[in-house]
Motif scaffolding. Structure first.
Motif, PDB file in Angstrom:
ATOM      1  N   VAL A  66      -4.489   6.723   1.145  1.00  0.00           N
ATOM      2  CA  VAL A  66      -3.371   7.316   1.193  1.00  0.00           C
ATOM      3  C   VAL A  66      -3.338   7.652   2.894  1.00  0.00           C
ATOM      4  O   VAL A  66      -4.000   7.198   3.581  1.00  0.00           O
ATOM      5  CB  VAL A  66      -3.617   8.893   0.657  1.00  0.00           C
ATOM      6  N   PRO A  67      -2.070   8.242   3.316  1.00  0.00           N
ATOM      7  CA  PRO A  67      -1.868   8.111   4.724  1.00  0.00           C
ATOM      8  C   PRO A  67      -2.841   8.937   5.451  1.00  0.00           C
ATOM      9  O   PRO A  67      -3.538  10.041   5.142  1.00  0.00           O
ATOM     10  CB  PRO A  67      -0.435   9.228   5.062  1.00  0.00           C
ATOM     11  N   CYS A  68      -3.839   8.295   6.252  1.00  0.00           N
ATOM     12  CA  CYS A  68      -4.925   8.617   7.127  1.00  0.00           C
ATOM     13  C   CYS A  68      -6.035   9.282   6.313  1.00  0.00           C
ATOM     14  O   CYS A  68      -6.709   9.864   6.784  1.00  0.00           O
ATOM     15  CB  CYS A  68      -4.533   9.812   8.294  1.00  0.00           C
ATOM     16  N   GLY A  69      -6.071   8.623   4.947  1.00  0.00           N
ATOM     17  CA  GLY A  69      -7.341   9.168   4.284  1.00  0.00           C
ATOM     18  C   GLY A  69      -7.551   8.329   2.879  1.00  0.00           C
ATOM     19  O   GLY A  69      -6.911   7.201   2.793  1.00  0.00           O
TER      20      GLY A  69
ATOM     21  N   GLU B  46      -5.914   5.091  12.794  1.00  0.00           N
ATOM     22  CA  GLU B  46      -6.283   5.822  11.386  1.00  0.00           C
ATOM     23  C   GLU B  46      -5.313   5.669  10.415  1.00  0.00           C
ATOM     24  O   GLU B  46      -5.565   6.209   9.419  1.00  0.00           O
ATOM     25  CB  GLU B  46      -6.409   7.282  11.587  1.00  0.00           C
ATOM     26  N   GLU B  47      -4.441   4.868  10.565  1.00  0.00           N
ATOM     27  CA  GLU B  47      -3.249   4.439   9.627  1.00  0.00           C
ATOM     28  C   GLU B  47      -2.898   3.190   9.824  1.00  0.00           C
ATOM     29  O   GLU B  47      -2.275   2.919  10.898  1.00  0.00           O
ATOM     30  CB  GLU B  47      -2.277   5.312   9.776  1.00  0.00           C
ATOM     31  N   LEU B  49      -5.944   3.334   7.084  1.00  0.00           N
ATOM     32  CA  LEU B  49      -7.072   3.535   7.332  1.00  0.00           C
ATOM     33  C   LEU B  49      -8.183   2.293   7.099  1.00  0.00           C
ATOM     34  O   LEU B  49      -8.999   2.139   7.648  1.00  0.00           O
ATOM     35  CB  LEU B  49      -7.480   4.839   6.537  1.00  0.00           C
TER      36      LEU B  49
END
Lengths: 308, 262
Positions: A66-69, B46-47, B49
């Protein structure tokens, strides 16, 4: 200031050569990562959760980016306590780093049995009690949200096991301070903050959940500010050390946790992204201390400057 | 298994939406086996990720190549990489095609970019052992067909199916394969290897089983670590869960519980 800053840290009875650990569930039992990095350089390894009996885990899909995760619902897949001791612990023992075994159960007695057994084994430096896994039906998270249950569990664990006890807390509560205080009163030596944030993703084409388990735990940079906030809150409410974790990708992220009140940190999801992250974080913390002229890591812990 | 910063040597569009990227990585190139993959970080951010896994398509001296289709955020970023940029690579990873010496013939079935590991396999096998290779190549249309000439260049027999009939057999590659099987041309000491979309693999696996032939499939799954630690990329095997990244990506089709595949 000359030489390298002192990175040693004492978490009660647990002494680490540096404050950077790897978080449970993101490093297996070290075998795979040993091919890529020098495990001896780590402050400690928090193993993938161990349960009394082997656990198959959840049906796929188990991961969604998922976005940044990262959203996961692995479901504590592990070979069980006996295989862990025979095959995994014997491997981990070879390294000069602290071995912290993450333990999980479905009922109180499971935790007690595992703790008793592991306290007799060489090479276990501490136990991290997982009372916060969002991905198993029984136990796990349900243990982690009720202060009374936590207090009793910790108290009984202390009676059967002399190892330092780290309680890993869930962020999925209204007031994490209450849960943290209950763990401290029960006798917990250290707290780990935080486990994953309960979350969900839906495939709009198929109208199905993206995870086999429907819901899962969110990790990675997306949850970092939540985790830092919780470390800050809890550090003001308890007198035991905190290991901060949640989306640490680089040294600055780790330092946020430390300044907010964590005595050590754990790198989690970043191990998947770049296995060298923990080593980079160790170096980065050292560099920061040197640049700032701070001679010991301990003095940085909880050094947040707040205008009140 | 190594983690290296690898230089992009080229990044070329081969058909609309599909690219071949060449990467300079001597350590990985030296030890790579057909069927293995590399786990690649598209950007130091970070994206997105996570890393992205790609089958190794070719290996030449100190270079590897990957063949990829732009399907999402990661591959879109990858498609914009230029010569000279550096990419963080983990590899070679996973278990490749284990082919024992009794095998005399390779029957390969490839759908779309699924040709990648099969091309690497052929380049190692056909040349070195001077044995027979028959390749079934499937695509939507003539324009989307990959590697036909390259396979022919390795001295293999190539059979083509396109869904719109613009080249070769009209229909799915699995239908062409079924037709070929039913004509009794599958000789003993043959090994079937397939890579492509899941419905295709399911059919090839079941057809192979019916013909009592050994069939290897190379599977895809979303991955976390790519090295076996996180247990995120599992599929259901006959005896419990299997990790695509470490127990695979190449599996004996018989070891997979196809009823559990999506």
């Amino acid at each position: 200031m000359n030489g390298l800053p002192d990175l040693r840290v004492k978490l009660g009875k647990l002494e680490l050569k540096n404050p950077v650990l790897v978080a449970s569930g993101t490093f297996g039992y070290g075998e795979e990562y040993a091919e890529l990095i020098d495990l001896n350089k780590l402050g400690g390894i928090m193993t993938k959760a161990v349960t009394l009996r082997p656990k198959e885990g959840n049906p796929p899909p188990r991961l969604v980016e998922v976005p940044c995760g990262l959203l996961n619902a692995i479901g504590l897949e592990n070979p069980g306590l006996e295989v862990f001791i025979r095959e995994k612990l014997s491997f981990l023992r070879k390294f000069d780093t602290k071995i912290i075994v993450n333990i999980a159960g479905e009922k109180e007695d499971d935790y007690l049995q595992i703790a008793k057994r592991l306290s007799k084994e060489n090479g276990v430096d501490a136990l991290e009690v997982n009372i916060s896994c969002p991905n198993v039906k029984e136990g796990g998270l349900s243990f982690g949200t009720d202060p009374k249950v936590i207090y009793l569990l910790v108290k009984r664990l202390k009676e059967v096991c002399g190892l330092p006890l780290i309680l890993k807390l869930t962020p999925n509560v209204t007031d994490i301070k209450e849960v943290a205080k209950a763990a401290e009163e029960g006798g917990a030596d250290i707290l780990s903050l935080v486990n994953t944030v309960l979350a969900m993703a839906v495939d709009v084409d198929t109208q199905r959940p993206k995870l086999g388990n429907i819901v899962g735990g969110l990790s990675g940079p997306a949850i970092r500010p939540i985790a830092v906030r919780m470390v800050w809150e809890v550090s003001g409410a308890v007198n035991i050390p905190i290991i901060g974790m949640g989306g640490i990708m680089k040294a600055e992220d780790a330092l946020e946790f430390v300044i907010a009140g964590a005595s050590a940190v754990a790198v989690g999801t970043a191990n998947f992204v770049d296995p060298r992250t923990p080593l980079k974080v160790i170096e980065g913390i050292g560099r920061y201390l040197k640049d700032k002229g701070i001679d010991s890591f301990a003095s940085l812990v909880g050094s947040l400057k707040v205008q009140r | 298994m190594r983690q290296v910063k690898s230089e992009v040597l080229f990044n070329r569009k081969v058909i609309s939406g599909c690219f071949v990227m060449g990467l300079y990585c001597p350590e990985i190139a030296r030890s790579a086996e057909p069927g293995q993959f590399v786990h690649l970080r598209v950007e130091d951010r970070e994206e997105p990720l996570l890393r992205r896994p790609f089958s190794i398509y070719r290996v030449e001296n100190e270079k590897i190549e990957i063949l990829y289709k732009v399907v999402g955020r990661g591959t879109k970023i990858l498609s914009r990489k230029r010569r000279g940029e550096k990419i963080d690579l983990l590899g070679p990873l996973g278990k490749g095609f284990k082919i024992d010496s009794t095998v005399k013939r390779l029957i390969l079935v490839a759908g779309g970019v699924g040709v990648a590991p099969l091309y690497f396999l052929t380049s190692r096998w056909a040349i070195a052992k001077m044995r027979e290779v028959i390749v079934f190549l499937g695509a939507e249309s003539k324009e989307r067909l990959l590697c036909e000439e390259e396979f022919k260049g390795l001295g293999t027999k190539v059979k083509v199916a396109t869904e719109n009939g613009s080249r070769g057999f009209k229909g799915l590659i699995s239908d062409l394969f079924a037709k070929w099987l039913s004509s009794g041309q599958l000789l003993s000491e043959s090994l079937i290897c397939a890579c492509g979309p899941l419905p295709m693999l399911r059919k090839i696996a079941s057809l192979s089983k019916r013909s009592k032939a050994v069939c290897y499939v190379s599977l895809e799954q979303r991955m976390g670590c790519g090295i076996g630690a996180c247990r995120g990329c599992i599929i259901r095997g006959k005896n419990g869960y299997l990790r695509v990244c470490k127990d695979g990506p190449v599996f004996n089709a018989q070891d997979i519980d196809w009823n559990w595949m999506p």
